[in-house]
Design an enzyme around this catalytic site. Structure first.
Site, PDB file in Angstrom:
ATOM      1  N   HIS A   1       0.871 -25.849   1.426  1.00  0.00           N
ATOM      2  CA  HIS A   1      -0.168 -26.349   0.539  1.00  0.00           C
ATOM      3  C   HIS A   1       0.244 -26.134  -0.913  1.00  0.00           C
ATOM      4  CE1 HIS A   1      -4.045 -27.542  -0.888  1.00  0.00           C
ATOM      5  NE2 HIS A   1      -4.329 -26.351  -1.384  1.00  0.00           N
TER       6      HIS A   1
ATOM      7  N   CYS B   1      -5.778 -28.848   4.448  1.00  0.00           N
ATOM      8  CA  CYS B   1      -4.330 -28.699   4.255  1.00  0.00           C
ATOM      9  C   CYS B   1      -3.778 -27.290   4.482  1.00  0.00           C
ATOM     10  CB  CYS B   1      -3.954 -29.157   2.849  1.00  0.00           C
ATOM     11  SG  CYS B   1      -4.307 -30.889   2.523  1.00  0.00           S
TER      12      CYS B   1
END
Length: 1013
Positions: A562, A508
């Site tokens: 993130h 991510c």
């Protein structure tokens, strides 16, 4: 803005870091010289050159005639501009232009009408005008002044116009009179000649402050904004004989003060009661410039009768500053060089002053050191005040030009821009557009260059930016017959679907950081989950930040960066919190998790971090789970933003199908689990480096998968477990698809679909048992390949799919080009617009992903290059760049990577692919620790650090570890302070939730307090 209060003078020991503050960005310009009276606008590109006399000049957005005479500057709230003017019944309003020394009052004493005017900001259309007063002037005016010099002050509900002797008027934004006040004759005179009123009203909360410095009865008065009732009045008899400047209202550590320029005294008053805070002897005897604050210093200047001082006074000053120790109260003072009429401006490290003789002076804003004194030109005469933006200082002149001076220590005139009429009013800046009032017109001017779209921001398309976490191309439009994704399929049918798009890193944080900054991971310095990109590259300009420079409103929901560390600087508004939602798990789940944690070994990393089950199917409405609730909020904002004049960049990040696979029961019921594909007989790819595959650790976070087998283990998940996980994944994909459908339906319902770019992307793929893997985190096709769909107005290739290679890195320049914005030079990607025009066009010969791996005490970086026919992976030692292994997969017959042919393929092929990879990613050593990190080398001496929040927003303080990771956040509410038991060499990053503050601070010895205001 930050002030550091040390307990004693000492050598401060800190890490090698620079504190950086950012002024709050706003499109409103609520009174004289905008927010805080500072005269600056930040983060927006503004015009350098234009010519109002050239009808073909695209920089001139609009140009409208304004009746009467008025030195009143534009005031802007939302999409409305407010102006004051006075129109003589005779139609003749004499005005003395130029420097000729005439001090007489103007011959303009006939009947006048004092008007309040309202214009539409985007078009210049007059929306309404209200006659505040009609009659003969009660006082005369200077030959170079008008009967309406004061600038209007406004907030979200009120428009306040003060015409001196002709009274004070408060309207709503539709022009309805709310109340009015008459203060009698305010005859600001000298030499027994009335020179007219010029001070503008100043608003703070529910108070208005007016300066009424007529020589016979000078005073400052505070009124209640809601009804005009007088709150207090302070006589200035003996303190001030006359002044024309506007009051500065500054909220500081010890209260809010009102600073008023004057002669013989400059005085500060307490806003609450009018009591004196401090005073200092004035200089010039015709004080006109308005005080303002920058970096904890109040700047005041005046000039006339010989003296022309400039003062920089601490905002914490108290008492009689002329008698006190100047080191404690007056930061600096210079005796000569001040300006007569124009208020100066601070941009960066320098203070700029303009004068009626055409001179521009530059001083060091911190020390008062004179940097230069230069002349703009023989005809220049600066009466209006200076404003600044985009490293440019704007100097309006009576000779009908606006001179643009380059900000910085070297004098350089960038442009002399023709306005066609004299400029006595100070310009306003909103959304990167300059609004300049001349003696006859109001003109809107935007940036116009070869690298800037000629269309105004209001003509640019909106952007709906949809991110879906962990979504592999398990969608009907990508040929997955088991997927139920009608809404994403419909988007693909009207857009361009990229069949071979790849992320930069299959996890991510680095994937999203790379996409959003436009920088490849090696240039950004982010390869793993823990490092926030602001520590690696503090000055990175993200995609939404770049769009905001061109007038876009950028708003975010869900997971774009993130979590849990989003980037407040990117957005125009603080990210809103979710409402409280019910638990997705049945009763007793928490106790089950706690019991399982109790049984774990003491050194197990999950001892206090074990999560609830990996799947759940609650019988709840869509909006009672995370993604549905966020979609509700995004739809609210879409409808709101769609009604404004500025285009929007609306980002919606869906958390599913990221684990845990939780979706409402109805989406589970859509899928027959017995018909979903469950892979059997899978194996780790043979003949690959041991650090190449992932270890399935992601699923082992969950209570039902504590013993999750690794891909190379003999044991594996049972068929029933695999089927349950796959069922959960597909249910979550269908759930997210339904939310995207709601979002797209709202776009259609609001009539915005034909003027909005829609981009749908995922940060990486996901394995559902392929090669016995569950998760992402490899360099292989299954993890690097992502869905990517781009739709928008007038796409020639709409409705088609393309097999051309693309990277997520390409989205930054693509969206810039599609929106008609300048593409910044720092981006590493390639625009995909050629493919959007022609689906068989090509913009790159390869797409490169990479993945960092720590294994058995070693660190490795794998570079994975996907060409049309092959995937070539070169593993290198992280710190040296030396090659440690290679992989090669043949894609000519499909996307399944099952055989590494690196040692059996023709040497010429391997050499050719190696050469191709080295062209984009040369071998070099890398450093994991980012630029901002704590430094333990000074000895880790204890040192207390106190952060005092004097802003109007919540601050978030993150301790940064020696490896550059953010620690647990401490939230500091407005008006509060937090004390950290830190150490010398420690580092704290401070961000505000509204994105206006991003600073780095280190403790020192003796301890210090950092005041952020």
């Amino acid at each position: 803005m930050t002030r550091i209060l040390a307990r004693m003078t000492t050598l401060v020991l800190t890490a090698f870091l620079v504190s950086q503050g950012f002024a709050k960005e706003t499109n409103d310009w609520p009174g004289f010289r905008g927010p805080g009276g500072r005269g600056i606008a930040t983060e927006k590109k503004t015009a350098e050159s234009w010519d109002v006399t050239d009808p073909s000049d695209a920089a001139v957005v609009w140009n409208v005639a304004v009746p009467g005479l008025g030195h009143s500057s534009p005031t802007i709230i939302g999409n409305k501009i407010f102006l004051a003017t006075a129109v003589p019944a005779s139609g003749d309003a004499p005005l003395n232009v130029g420097r000729n020394g005439d001090i007489q009052a103007a011959d303009d004493n006939g009947e006048q009408t004092w008007w309040v005017l309202c214009y539409e900001k985007t078009t210049g259309k007059e929306l309404w005008r209200k006659a505040a007063h009609t009659g003969s002037p009660k006082a005369t005016r200077h030959a170079k002044a008008t009967h309406a010099n004061s600038t209007i002050a406004a907030d979200a509900d009120h428009v306040v116009a003060f015409f001196g002797s002709e009274g004070l008027y408060c309207y709503d934004h539709d022009g309805n009179l709310l109340w009015q006040r008459d203060f009698g004759v305010i005859d600001v005179s000298k030499y027994d000649i009335g020179w007219g009123y010029a001070s503008s009203p100043a608003i703070h909360g529910n108070q208005i402050v007016l300066v009424c410095d007529a020589p016979d009865d000078p005073y400052v008065v505070s009124l209640r904004l809601s009804d005009g009732e007088e709150l207090w009045r302070k006589s200035r008899q003996g303190d001030c004989e006359r002044s024309w400047g506007t009051a500065l209202i500054h909220q500081g550590d010890d209260g809010t003060q009102v600073v008023v320029n004057g002669w013989p005294w400059i005085v500060s008053y307490d806003l609450e009661n009018g009591e004196e805070v401090w005073r200092i002897e004035g200089g010039g005897d015709n004080p006109t410039p308005t005080p303002f604050v920058n970096e904890g210093r109040i700047y005041i200047t005046n000039s006339h009768g010989g003296p022309s001082p400039i003062y920089a006074i601490s905002t914490s000053a108290r008492g009689n500053l002329s008698d006190s120790d100047p080191d404690h109260r007056v930061v600096w003072k210079v005796d000569r060089g001040g300006s007569y009429m124009a208020t100066p401006v601070v941009w960066g490290d320098y203070l700029y002053l303009g004068n009626t003789n055409g001179l521009v002076r530059c001083f060091d804003a911190e020390t008062g050191e004179k940097i230069y004194e230069e002349r703009l030109g023989s005809g220049a005469s600066i009466t209006a005040s200076l404003v600044a933006a985009d490293d440019k200082v704007y100097c309006p002149s009576e000779d009908g030009k606006v001179y643009v001076v380059q900000a910085g220590p070297e004098f350089k005139i960038l442009a002399k821009n023709e306005m066609n009429h004299p400029c006595f009013a100070t310009p306003a800046i909103s959304g990167g557009v300059l609004y300049v009032r001349t003696t006859e017109t109001l003109v809107a001017i935007e940036p116009n260059s070869e690298t800037t779209s000629e269309a105004s921001s209001t003509d640019r398309p909106n952007v709906l930016f949809i991110a879906v976490d962990d979504l592999r191309p398990s969608m009907g439009c990508y040929g997955d017959l088991d997927a139920i994704t009608p809404h994403m399929d419909a988007l693909a049918a009207r857009g361009v679907k990229f069949n071979r798009a790849y992320c930069q890193v299959a996890v991510c944080n680095p994937s999203r950081a790379s996409l959003m900054t436009g920088l490849c991971p090696d240039n950004l310095g982010v390869w793993t989950l823990p490092i926030h990109f602001r520590e690696a590259k503090p000055d990175a300009v993200t995609l939404p930040q770049w769009f905001r420079k061109f007038g876009y409103t950028a708003v975010s929901h869900g997971k774009i960066y993130h979590n849990p560390t989003p980037d407040p600087q990117s957005w125009s508004e603080p990210i809103r919190d979710l409402p409280s939602l019910p638990s997705a798990y049945p009763d007793g789940t928490r106790e089950t998790v706690q019991a399982a944690m109790k049984e774990l070994p003491a050194n197990d990393w999950r001892k206090n971090n074990l999560r609830s089950p990996s799947t759940a199917s609650p019988d709840l409405p869509d909006n009672q789970l995370l993604d549905g609730a966020r979609t509700d909020m995004a739809i609210e904002d879409l409808r709101r933003l769609g009604k404004q004049d500025e285009p929007f960049f609306l980002a919606m990040g869906y958390i599913r199908p990221h684990l845990a696979w939780v979706a409402p029961k109805k989406y589970w019921d859509m899928h027959d689990p017995s018909k979903l594909p469950v892979l059997e007989n899978q194996h780790v790819i043979p003949n690959t480096p041991p650090y190449a595959p992932t270890n399935n650790s992601e699923l082992s976070h969950y209570v039902d998968l504590i013993d999750m087998p690794k891909p190379w283990d003999e044991s594996e998940l049972s068929i029933e477990q695999r089927r349950q996980l796959i069922h959960g994944y597909y249910a979550c994909v269908s759930y997210v698809d339904a939310q995207i459908g709601r979002l797209l339906d709202a776009l259609e319902d609001e009539g915005l679909a034909d003027k909005t770019i829609v981009v749908l992307w995922s940060d990486h793929g996901w394995k559902l048992g392929e090669s016995r893997g569950w998760g992402k985190m490899t360099n292989y096709e299954i993890d690097a390949r992502v869905p990517l769909i781009i739709a928008g107005p007038n796409l020639p290739a709409a409705g088609q799919s393309t097999d051309q290679l693309a990277e997520l890195l390409d989205l930054y320049p693509t969206l810039c080009e599609m929106a008609g914005l300048e593409t910044p030079s720092f981006t590493d990607g390639n625009s995909l617009v050629p493919i959007l025009n022609d689906a068989v066009a090509s913009v790159r010969e390869s797409a490169t992903s990479q993945y960092y791996r720590s294994f058995n005490g070693g660190q490795y970086m794998g570079y994975s290059m996907r060409t049309d026919e092959y995937r070539f992976i070169e593993w290198r030692d992280f710190e040296t760049g030396l090659v440690t292994d290679r992989e090669l997969y043949d894609h000519r017959s499909g996307d399944v990577e099952s055989e590494n042919i690196a040692t059996t393929a023709p040497k010429e092929l391997v050499d050719q692919l190696t050469k191709q990879l080295l062209q984009s990613h040369p071998r070099k050593g890398l450093v994991m620790t980012p630029a901002i990190h704590s430094d333990p080398s000074p000895g880790r001496w204890p040192a207390e650090l106190q952060l005092n929040n004097q802003t109007e927003t919540t601050l978030m303080a993150f301790p940064i570890t020696p490896t550059g990771r953010r620690g647990r956040v401490t939230r500091i509410e407005p008006g509060k302070a937090a004390t950290f038991n830190a150490r010398i060499g420690g580092v704290y990053v401070v961000e505000s939730i509204d994105g206006t503050v991003h600073e780095v601070h280190s403790p020192s010895y003796p301890p210090r307090q950092v005041v952020i205001d």
